[in-house]
Design an enzyme around this catalytic site. Structure first.
Site, PDB file in Angstrom:
ATOM      1  N   HIS A  53     -13.560  56.019  36.567  1.00  0.00           N
ATOM      2  CA  HIS A  53     -13.321  55.745  37.982  1.00  0.00           C
ATOM      3  C   HIS A  53     -14.148  56.713  38.838  1.00  0.00           C
ATOM      4  CE1 HIS A  53      -9.163  53.526  37.627  1.00  0.00           C
ATOM      5  NE2 HIS A  53     -10.086  53.021  36.830  1.00  0.00           N
ATOM      6  N   GLU A  55     -13.438  58.713  41.310  1.00  0.00           N
ATOM      7  CA  GLU A  55     -12.911  60.052  41.562  1.00  0.00           C
ATOM      8  C   GLU A  55     -13.088  60.955  40.333  1.00  0.00           C
ATOM      9  OE1 GLU A  55     -11.431  57.078  41.944  1.00  0.00           O
ATOM     10  OE2 GLU A  55      -9.678  57.223  43.258  1.00  0.00           O
ATOM     11  N   CYS A  81      -5.700  55.475  42.100  1.00  0.00           N
ATOM     12  CA  CYS A  81      -4.705  55.039  41.111  1.00  0.00           C
ATOM     13  C   CYS A  81      -3.972  56.286  40.597  1.00  0.00           C
ATOM     14  CB  CYS A  81      -5.394  54.302  39.963  1.00  0.00           C
ATOM     15  SG  CYS A  81      -6.264  55.392  38.799  1.00  0.00           S
ATOM     16  N   CYS A  84      -6.247  58.956  38.842  1.00  0.00           N
ATOM     17  CA  CYS A  84      -7.120  59.723  39.748  1.00  0.00           C
ATOM     18  C   CYS A  84      -6.305  60.628  40.662  1.00  0.00           C
ATOM     19  CB  CYS A  84      -8.005  58.776  40.538  1.00  0.00           C
ATOM     20  SG  CYS A  84      -9.204  57.943  39.461  1.00  0.00           S
TER      21      CYS A  84
END
Lengths: 148, 148
Positions: A53, A55, A81, A84
């Site tokens: 992801h 992040e 999410c 993260c």
């Protein structure tokens, strides 16, 4: 221009890099006293990893400069999410700036609010809705393009 | 011997590798139909990264073999933090087996229960308390050793 909007614009540039690869378009930049110390864009499909992801990529880069407690401000085009958001807490990010909401997986308030669990040793200041329309539109355009 | 206890024993071996490096001793193995597809031990200090938890290292390795949806059973000596629990959900781990509880940061029920949020598209079966005494004792010994 609002400083937060400026950096969210750079996060949107990262999101565009995901879109160009056919990935869910989410981008992130991490800023420490006006220096960008991390950038990331979602690459879950191309890296075939649930960890890739935006992040996580950005925190990984920032950690190489600042170590495991990066502090700083993290800009992300879509609400993080749980994975993260947990990484943001673990890395002791000081401030989190969010573009669009994530009603399905958002862990900064939409589904669960991990930022509010003071038990997790650290709390993070959250600002929401910066370039929300642009960030949300990029997601909507992407998901529309998937439909037959 | 109980199959879960056998694999938790291997996760404890991983935790010992962390302890030997002066790291908080947490270890993880991921098992797919009797094949170990991922191993990890906490290396937050030595890698100077908040991302370097045992579960993340193991999921990263498993993803290289199985892609971003690894399924499988994940064994970890201490209940996952929110970041790792989020990664477990993102990677669609089928089953999570936990050794000791984590009353401060546990995200499989102790502080928050992310496994129970069906909103997150996936739920994971959780078994707790496998080799709990051994897993907890390793943590207690480590933290005792830090005291002057």
């Amino acid at each position: 221009m609002d400083r937060d909007a400026y950096y969210m614009g750079l996060a949107l540039e990262e999101a565009r890099a995901s879109a160009a690869m056919g990935e869910v378009p989410i981008g992130c930049v991490i800023v420490d006293e006006d220096e960008i110390i991390g950038r990331g864009h979602n690459q879950s499909e191309s890296m075939d990893s649930a960890l890739a992801h935006a992040e996580i990529m950005a925190i990984d880069e920032a950690s190489k400069k600042k170590g495991r407690r990066i502090g700083s401000t993290l800009y992300v085009t879509v609400e993080p999410c749980p994975m993260c958001m947990g990484a943001i807490l673990n890395a002791r990010v000081d401030r989190l700036v969010i573009g669009a909401e994530n009603p399905r997986f958002g862990a900064a308030g939409s589904v669960v609010n991990l930022a509010a669990f003071r038990a997790f040793n650290h709390s993070v200041d959250v600002r929401r809705g910066v370039l929300e329309e642009e960030c949300g539109e990029m997601m909507r355009t992407f998901f529309k393009s998937l439909r037959p």
